[in-house]
Design a protein around this motif. Structure first.
Motif, PDB file in Angstrom:
ATOM      1  N   GLU A 233       0.920  -1.311   0.127  1.00  0.00           N
ATOM      2  CA  GLU A 233       0.081   0.040  -0.162  1.00  0.00           C
ATOM      3  C   GLU A 233       0.929   1.402  -0.025  1.00  0.00           C
ATOM      4  O   GLU A 233       2.008   1.255   0.902  1.00  0.00           O
ATOM      5  N   PHE A 234       0.351   2.211  -1.015  1.00  0.00           N
ATOM      6  CA  PHE A 234       1.586   3.427  -0.990  1.00  0.00           C
ATOM      7  C   PHE A 234       0.719   4.683  -1.001  1.00  0.00           C
ATOM      8  O   PHE A 234       1.109   5.683  -0.434  1.00  0.00           O
TER       9      PHE A 234
ATOM     10  N   LEU B 202       1.727  -4.349   9.307  1.00  0.00           N
ATOM     11  CA  LEU B 202       3.086  -3.466   8.879  1.00  0.00           C
ATOM     12  C   LEU B 202       3.557  -4.041   7.817  1.00  0.00           C
ATOM     13  O   LEU B 202       3.974  -3.141   6.982  1.00  0.00           O
ATOM     14  N   LYS B 203       3.222  -5.213   7.432  1.00  0.00           N
ATOM     15  CA  LYS B 203       3.935  -5.673   6.129  1.00  0.00           C
ATOM     16  C   LYS B 203       3.163  -5.330   4.882  1.00  0.00           C
ATOM     17  O   LYS B 203       3.583  -5.549   3.847  1.00  0.00           O
ATOM     18  N   LEU B 204       2.160  -4.862   4.960  1.00  0.00           N
ATOM     19  CA  LEU B 204       1.295  -4.314   3.951  1.00  0.00           C
ATOM     20  C   LEU B 204       1.447  -2.943   3.386  1.00  0.00           C
ATOM     21  O   LEU B 204       1.245  -2.479   2.290  1.00  0.00           O
TER      22      LEU B 204
ATOM     23  N   PHE C 278       4.288   0.550   2.790  1.00  0.00           N
ATOM     24  CA  PHE C 278       5.722   0.888   2.321  1.00  0.00           C
ATOM     25  C   PHE C 278       6.261   1.676   3.691  1.00  0.00           C
ATOM     26  O   PHE C 278       7.348   1.643   3.598  1.00  0.00           O
ATOM     27  N   LEU C 279       5.399   2.087   4.428  1.00  0.00           N
ATOM     28  CA  LEU C 279       5.824   2.826   5.688  1.00  0.00           C
ATOM     29  C   LEU C 279       6.941   2.118   6.545  1.00  0.00           C
ATOM     30  O   LEU C 279       7.728   2.709   7.073  1.00  0.00           O
ATOM     31  N   SER C 280       6.549   0.777   6.507  1.00  0.00           N
ATOM     32  CA  SER C 280       7.214   0.099   7.430  1.00  0.00           C
ATOM     33  C   SER C 280       8.182  -1.017   6.779  1.00  0.00           C
ATOM     34  O   SER C 280       9.030  -1.748   7.124  1.00  0.00           O
ATOM     35  N   CYS C 281       8.387  -0.905   5.293  1.00  0.00           N
ATOM     36  CA  CYS C 281       9.040  -1.823   4.739  1.00  0.00           C
ATOM     37  C   CYS C 281      10.241  -1.517   5.094  1.00  0.00           C
ATOM     38  O   CYS C 281      11.137  -0.534   4.865  1.00  0.00           O
ATOM     39  N   ARG C 282      11.123  -2.863   5.431  1.00  0.00           N
ATOM     40  CA  ARG C 282      12.585  -2.868   5.730  1.00  0.00           C
ATOM     41  C   ARG C 282      13.077  -2.072   6.931  1.00  0.00           C
ATOM     42  O   ARG C 282      14.096  -1.603   6.920  1.00  0.00           O
ATOM     43  N   ASP C 283      11.918  -1.728   7.726  1.00  0.00           N
ATOM     44  CA  ASP C 283      12.340  -0.878   8.915  1.00  0.00           C
ATOM     45  C   ASP C 283      12.092  -1.837  10.361  1.00  0.00           C
ATOM     46  O   ASP C 283      11.002  -1.808  10.691  1.00  0.00           O
ATOM     47  N   GLU C 284      13.148  -2.385  10.727  1.00  0.00           N
ATOM     48  CA  GLU C 284      13.048  -3.218  11.785  1.00  0.00           C
ATOM     49  C   GLU C 284      12.568  -2.306  13.157  1.00  0.00           C
ATOM     50  O   GLU C 284      12.018  -2.757  14.203  1.00  0.00           O
ATOM     51  N   GLU C 285      13.256  -1.370  13.246  1.00  0.00           N
ATOM     52  CA  GLU C 285      13.068  -0.449  14.270  1.00  0.00           C
ATOM     53  C   GLU C 285      11.389  -0.002  14.469  1.00  0.00           C
ATOM     54  O   GLU C 285      11.126  -0.193  15.496  1.00  0.00           O
TER      55      GLU C 285
ATOM     56  N   GLN D   9       9.188  -1.823  13.447  1.00  0.00           N
ATOM     57  CA  GLN D   9       8.370  -3.304  13.820  1.00  0.00           C
ATOM     58  C   GLN D   9       8.630  -3.500  15.356  1.00  0.00           C
ATOM     59  O   GLN D   9       7.664  -3.992  15.811  1.00  0.00           O
ATOM     60  N   ASN D  10       9.750  -3.032  15.785  1.00  0.00           N
ATOM     61  CA  ASN D  10      10.083  -3.556  17.330  1.00  0.00           C
ATOM     62  C   ASN D  10       9.135  -2.538  17.993  1.00  0.00           C
ATOM     63  O   ASN D  10       8.610  -2.966  19.173  1.00  0.00           O
ATOM     64  N   CYS D  11       9.174  -1.302  17.525  1.00  0.00           N
ATOM     65  CA  CYS D  11       8.237  -0.242  18.429  1.00  0.00           C
ATOM     66  C   CYS D  11       6.956  -0.539  18.287  1.00  0.00           C
ATOM     67  O   CYS D  11       6.141  -0.163  19.364  1.00  0.00           O
ATOM     68  N   SER D  12       6.313  -1.345  17.374  1.00  0.00           N
ATOM     69  CA  SER D  12       4.750  -1.336  17.159  1.00  0.00           C
ATOM     70  C   SER D  12       4.646  -2.422  18.594  1.00  0.00           C
ATOM     71  O   SER D  12       3.307  -2.336  18.744  1.00  0.00           O
ATOM     72  N   LEU D  13       5.542  -3.263  18.920  1.00  0.00           N
ATOM     73  CA  LEU D  13       5.180  -4.314  19.910  1.00  0.00           C
ATOM     74  C   LEU D  13       5.097  -3.390  21.296  1.00  0.00           C
ATOM     75  O   LEU D  13       4.230  -3.882  22.111  1.00  0.00           O
ATOM     76  N   LYS D  14       5.497  -2.288  21.094  1.00  0.00           N
ATOM     77  CA  LYS D  14       5.806  -1.469  22.800  1.00  0.00           C
ATOM     78  C   LYS D  14       4.881  -0.384  22.819  1.00  0.00           C
ATOM     79  O   LYS D  14       4.419   0.203  23.990  1.00  0.00           O
TER      80      LYS D  14
END
Length: 187
Positions: free
Chosen positions: A56-57, A102-104, A106-113, A115-120
């Motif tokens: 999604e873009f 998050l995988k859907l 482009f805002l989170s594509c290739r951004d591990e930080e 993804q980690n922040c979304s858990l907290k």
């Protein structure tokens, strides 16, 4: 091999290929990597292919371009890396910031930080920021019919994971007219 202005060596494979109808062979260039005098060859970055090819873009990019600073101000101390802003946009679009959502985008594509922040992060906080996105859109596009049409259209705009770094988007004249009419950014 090619040297840039900054003294960086780039390794490029050059070959030629005969093309029917052309008098001379056509040159083909492929970037292999950068040569560092200390580290040696640093190969070009490759990204693993994921299950879905498109992301999604349209809507997320539109919100990010037009309301990034407003969203940044909602976070105490500022949102320097735009992590909460991007999570709020994803929450606005999908209603969740689970990893599969998050995988859907482009805002989170290739951004591990991210993804980690979304858990907290606090869902209540993201929900509040998503509500603000609604009000930002309402103030930027006062006509409800135009706003709903633009949002619906932009939700359908996707890009390939392969072209995420330099997407080529073509909007209809009607959408371009709406962007211009309300003074909105789209590139």
């Amino acid at each position: 091999m090619r040297i840039d202005l900054n003294g960086v060596y780039r390794l490029i494979r050059i070959s030629s290929k005969r093309v029917p109808g052309k008098k001379y062979p056509v040159l083909q260039q492929e970037f292999i990597g950068i040569i560092d005098k200390d580290k040696g060859l640093i190969p070009k970055k490759t990204y693993p292919s994921l299950s879905a090819d498109s992301l999604e873009f349209g809507l997320s990019n539109f919100i990010y371009l037009n309301f990034r600073r407003d969203l940044q101000r909602l976070v105490f101390g500022g949102d320097r890396n735009f992590i909460y802003s991007r999570l709020a946009i994803i929450f606005y679009i999908y209603g969740s910031v689970d990893l599969r959502f998050l995988k859907l985008s482009f805002l989170s594509c290739r951004d591990e930080e991210l993804q980690n922040c979304s858990l907290k992060c606090s869902i209540k906080r993201l929900s509040s920021m998503a509500g603000k996105i609604d009000s930002f859109l309402a103030s930027a596009i006062p006509d409800e019919s135009d706003r709903l049409y633009l949002i619906s259209y932009l939700r359908q705009v996707t890009v390939s994971r392969n072209t995420i770094d330099s997407p080529k988007l073509l909007y209809t004249n009607e959408i371009l007219t709406l962007f211009d009419q309300y003074g909105l950014k789209y590139e």
